[in-house]
Design an enzyme around this catalytic site. Structure first.
Site, PDB file in Angstrom:
ATOM      1  N   GLU A 141     -13.001  -2.357  -6.368  1.00 30.88           N
ATOM      2  CA  GLU A 141     -11.854  -3.172  -6.323  1.00 30.88           C
ATOM      3  C   GLU A 141     -12.451  -4.661  -6.782  1.00 30.88           C
ATOM      4  O   GLU A 141     -11.688  -5.621  -7.129  1.00 30.88           O
ATOM      5  CB  GLU A 141     -11.101  -3.289  -4.809  1.00 30.88           C
ATOM      6  CG  GLU A 141     -10.129  -4.391  -4.983  1.00 30.88           C
ATOM      7  CD  GLU A 141      -9.493  -4.304  -3.579  1.00 30.88           C
ATOM      8  OE1 GLU A 141      -9.106  -5.311  -2.953  1.00 30.88           O
ATOM      9  OE2 GLU A 141      -9.258  -3.339  -3.057  1.00 30.88           O
ATOM     10  N   PRO A 172      -2.940  -6.298  -2.328  1.00 27.30           N
ATOM     11  CA  PRO A 172      -3.627  -5.257  -1.521  1.00 27.30           C
ATOM     12  C   PRO A 172      -3.419  -3.762  -2.589  1.00 27.30           C
ATOM     13  O   PRO A 172      -2.531  -3.826  -3.554  1.00 27.30           O
ATOM     14  CB  PRO A 172      -2.760  -4.908  -0.192  1.00 27.30           C
ATOM     15  CG  PRO A 172      -2.087  -6.435  -0.267  1.00 27.30           C
ATOM     16  CD  PRO A 172      -1.994  -6.647  -1.652  1.00 27.30           C
ATOM     17  N   ARG A 173      -4.281  -2.830  -2.371  1.00 27.82           N
ATOM     18  CA  ARG A 173      -4.278  -1.617  -3.095  1.00 27.82           C
ATOM     19  C   ARG A 173      -2.876  -0.763  -3.179  1.00 27.82           C
ATOM     20  O   ARG A 173      -2.781  -0.262  -4.244  1.00 27.82           O
ATOM     21  CB  ARG A 173      -5.380  -0.784  -2.378  1.00 27.82           C
ATOM     22  CG  ARG A 173      -6.813  -1.362  -2.514  1.00 27.82           C
ATOM     23  CD  ARG A 173      -7.890  -0.629  -1.732  1.00 27.82           C
ATOM     24  NE  ARG A 173      -8.992  -1.115  -2.001  1.00 27.82           N
ATOM     25  CZ  ARG A 173     -10.198  -0.732  -1.376  1.00 27.82           C
ATOM     26  NH1 ARG A 173     -10.137   0.319  -0.736  1.00 27.82           N
ATOM     27  NH2 ARG A 173     -11.446  -1.335  -1.690  1.00 27.82           N
ATOM     28  N   ASP A 174      -2.313  -0.660  -2.122  1.00 27.88           N
ATOM     29  CA  ASP A 174      -1.142   0.030  -2.080  1.00 27.88           C
ATOM     30  C   ASP A 174       0.134  -0.598  -3.134  1.00 27.88           C
ATOM     31  O   ASP A 174       0.757   0.127  -3.833  1.00 27.88           O
ATOM     32  CB  ASP A 174      -0.253   0.274  -0.759  1.00 27.88           C
ATOM     33  CG  ASP A 174       0.053  -1.066  -0.133  1.00 27.88           C
ATOM     34  OD1 ASP A 174      -0.794  -2.110  -0.280  1.00 27.88           O
ATOM     35  OD2 ASP A 174       1.001  -1.153   0.291  1.00 27.88           O
ATOM     36  N   ARG A 224      -5.499   0.168   4.097  1.00 23.62           N
ATOM     37  CA  ARG A 224      -6.783  -0.447   4.309  1.00 23.62           C
ATOM     38  C   ARG A 224      -6.679  -1.654   3.323  1.00 23.62           C
ATOM     39  O   ARG A 224      -6.851  -1.269   2.125  1.00 23.62           O
ATOM     40  CB  ARG A 224      -7.888   0.531   4.267  1.00 23.62           C
ATOM     41  CG  ARG A 224      -9.105  -0.407   4.615  1.00 23.62           C
ATOM     42  CD  ARG A 224     -10.313   0.661   4.825  1.00 23.62           C
ATOM     43  NE  ARG A 224     -10.565   1.386   3.657  1.00 23.62           N
ATOM     44  CZ  ARG A 224     -11.405   0.844   2.542  1.00 23.62           C
ATOM     45  NH1 ARG A 224     -11.858  -0.358   2.536  1.00 23.62           N
ATOM     46  NH2 ARG A 224     -11.626   1.388   1.520  1.00 23.62           N
TER      47      ARG A 224
END
EC number: 1.3.5.1
Length: 674
Positions: A289, A340-342, A469
């Site tokens: 990331e 964020p990742r989601d 997370r």
């Protein structure tokens, strides 16, 4: 479903900023002379298990450490490339314990324990100091100070890193600490051993049954306390970023012995992975990331350009700036490519579902991660710093490439080796893939499961991340649990066991060993005709299609039925070669793990079906805003879902309990990154 009287999270009553300080002052201690009489089993030797084993043995306890790999250095923690968070405010951008706490709570979409997350945030700085003292070669700036970078879901620079190999460097430091204790004889290391059952005596965890994966021997091991640090269960999807051997068997054995399982449906999808290449692939490769610090994500804004890219008729450089859609920057201007990742994962899926994907794989899934802008920017900065008035464009790129190489060189090299494309010259192709699991065994504030004497740390527990997370938090939690929390809390429990003697001759060990042997016998003597991987791939397809990035009632209901049928077919027709007395048998290893996945998968779908809201990584299509963002239901679903296995009953009969989430220090509000 009911609120459970059995659960006591043991969260201290004092103010949030003093909970951990006050709690430590109430914990019982064990004198150094008595610690050498206490034995602790640690299952898993990644960052959480390795740091716990090193710390506990340094304190004087006798530790037995188990891993299925040939060395603790093979633990999957090495794959956490990007960095580790800590609130040291080295950049002077107003970071603080509170800001790290707030970002983590918000990143988890207000579905994590407030007390646990605050403790994690205040411990974070100690982790960096510990690792520096161990010799971890963190990146440093020109003046010699520790360097940091940003990760998704934050507006500060708090992620400490070692190029693109932070997890590896942290694990080597942890392993060095372990090796010192192994040399002293305080840690007894059991490589290539797999835990196959938890032994319970009078309701308390007192040992494990393992299989020596080389000789095939079934072994009994007793201890005063058991620590489970075996990681997550992302490999249930077959294709994931996890190591091939990563599995859920240890935590699933604890669950079936009475350990409650919390939030099983929360599965993190990482947006920065190399796209699926073909049907015969066995795993996916994660690109850190951290690359989103310097890479811009885009797809063409014309369908015809996307088709031309997929067909090879056009190259990325052929798409002009005005015909590119930097969709994260467009949709989320406050955070841009560092959402964020989601959020980033769903946005990529939405673009590809609309036909704008750029990779010519089966589902036309893939987006670009473009570094040309940063190479240009760093090149210009280097020109200014060196006092160069004018250079050719090619020379400027060389200067910029040198900076990028110092930050991400190994990641770029890895990408080129896998894809045969140079990311310095052409954008990376990426797409979301299954990564981390936020669900896991339920633990109280002391990190003890619902089974007394059985502790769970790292990714194997549920406690700190909620529904999603944030990047660079996994290493932080694993090391916080192992170095700075468990060594304090486990003493409180062990202080009651000082005079206790444990023997593997107890009837409970005998019964547990017989159960393990019977299961192995059943698998090998099944006389089926279909290999294990067939069932694992089929389960993975069901999970990805119905319990993946997007979920709905009909799909989840279908997933439960399909998994039940697949599990029936597995036990009816799975083929495991070899003989019971044979030693090394990879197919037998896989068969046991897939059998566990086939039960856990049903529970994950049940949990997702029960949670009638969208939050973090759990996206129910029925619950979304007009803009397609997740729609939480705080009135009815602000709780941890906790599942209790009923012995000799099917998974569908599990009982769900609730642990209500109370927020006193932070205001629960809509999660927005726009």
């Amino acid at each position: 479903m009911k609120n459970s009287f059995k659960l006591n999270s043991k969260i201290p009553i004092s103010s949030l900023t003093h909970k951990w300080i006050d709690h430590k002052s109430t914990l019982k201690l064990i004198s150094p002379n008595n610690r050498s009489n206490m034995e602790i089993i640690v299952v898993g030797t990644g960052l959480a298990g390795g740091s716990a084993a090193a710390s506990l043995s340094e304190l004087g306890y006798r530790v037995k450490a188990f891993c299925y790999q040939d060395s603790p250095r093979r633990a999957h923690s090495v794959a956490a490339q990007g960095g580790i968070n800590a609130s040291k405010n080295y950049k002077g951008d107003n970071d603080s314990i509170y800001q790290l706490f707030y970002d983590t709570i918000k990143g988890g979409d207000y579905r994590s324990r407030e007390a646990n997350v605050y403790r994690l945030s205040e411990i974070s700085s100690n982790i960096i100091d510990q690792c520096v003292a161990q010799g971890v070669p963190f990146a440093r700036d020109y003046a010699g100070y520790l360097e940091t970078r940003s990760f998704g879901g934050t507006k500060v620079s708090r992620t400490f890193y070692a190029k693109g190999q932070t997890g590896q460097q942290l694990l080597l430091a942890c392993y060095s600490s372990m090796s010192r204790q192994i040399g002293k004889g305080r840690i007894k290391m059991y490589n290539r051993h797999e835990m196959l059952d938890l032994v319970i005596i009078d309701g308390v965890a007192k040992g494990i049954i393992t299989r020596n994966l080389i000789s095939g021997k079934i072994e009994r091991h007793a201890a005063h306390a058991i620590v489970i640090a075996s990681g997550g269960y992302g490999n249930i999807f077959f294709l994931s970023t996890n190591a091939m051997g990563a599995n859920a068997s240890a935590i699933w054995k604890v669950h079936k012995k009475g350990g409650f399982f919390a939030n099983p449906c929360y599965t993190q999808i990482h947006p920065t992975c190399i796209p699926v290449h073909g049907n015969y692939q066995s795993k996916l490769t994660l690109m850190s990331e951290s690359l989103r610090n310097d890479g811009r994500i885009w797809v063409p804004n014309k369908i015809e350009d996307a088709i031309s890219l997929r067909n090879g008729d056009k190259k990325p450089k052929d798409i002009s700036e005005k015909n590119r859609d930097y969709y994260l920057e467009r949709q989320y201007p406050s955070f841009g490519n560092l959402v964020p990742r989601d959020v980033a994962s769903r946005a990529a899926k939405e673009r590809c579902d609309k036909g704008f994907g750029i990779e010519n794989n089966e589902n036309k899934e893939g987006v670009f991660l473009d570094f040309s802008f940063s190479i240009e920017k760093y090149g210009k900065e280097e020109e200014n710093e060196l006092g160069i008035q004018k250079t050719r464009s090619l020379d400027k790129k060389k200067l910029g490439k040198k900076i990028m190489e110092s930050k991400y060189g190994n990641l770029f090299h890895m990408y080129e080796k896998i894809t045969n494309e140079d990311p310095y010259q052409t954008p990376m192709k990426i797409y979301p893939a299954v990564h981390y699991t936020m669900g896991g065994l339920w633990v109280d504030y002391n990190l003890m499961s619902s089974i007394p004497g059985c502790y769970v740390i790292g990714e194997a527990n549920f406690s700190d991340h909620g529904a999603n997370r944030l990047g660079a938090s996994a290493l932080m939690q694993g090391l916080a649990d192992g170095y700075f929390i468990l060594p304090y809390t486990i003493a409180d429990y062990l202080s009651e066991c000082i005079t206790e003697k444990i023997s593997t001759k107890h009837i409970a060990f005998q019964k547990s060993e017989e159960k393990v042997k019977n299961r192995i016998q059943k698998l090998i003597q099944n006389n089926g005709s279909i290999p294990v991987d067939f069932f694992h791939k089929k389960l993975g397809n069901i999970m990805w299609k119905y319990v993946g990035m997007s979920r709905n009632h009909l799909g989840l209901d279908k997933a439960i039925k399909n998994i039940q049928k697949l599990r029936y077919d597995f036990w009816k027709d799975v083929f495991v070669p070899g003989y019971i007395d044979n030693g090394l048998n990879y197919e037998l290893e896989k068969a046991g793990r897939v059998a566990d996945f086939l039960e856990l998968g049903e529970l994950m779908a049940m949990d997702a079906l029960n949670r009638k809201e969208s939050c973090g990584s759990h996206f129910r299509e029925e619950y979304q805003t007009k803009e397609g963002e997740p729609l939480r239901d705080d009135l009815h679903h602000k709780y941890v879902s906790i599942w209790e296995y009923r012995e000799n009953h099917p998974i569908s009969d599990e009982i769900m309990h609730k642990e209500d989430l109370n927020f006193t220090f932070i205001k629960v509000q809509s999660r927005s990154y726009k």
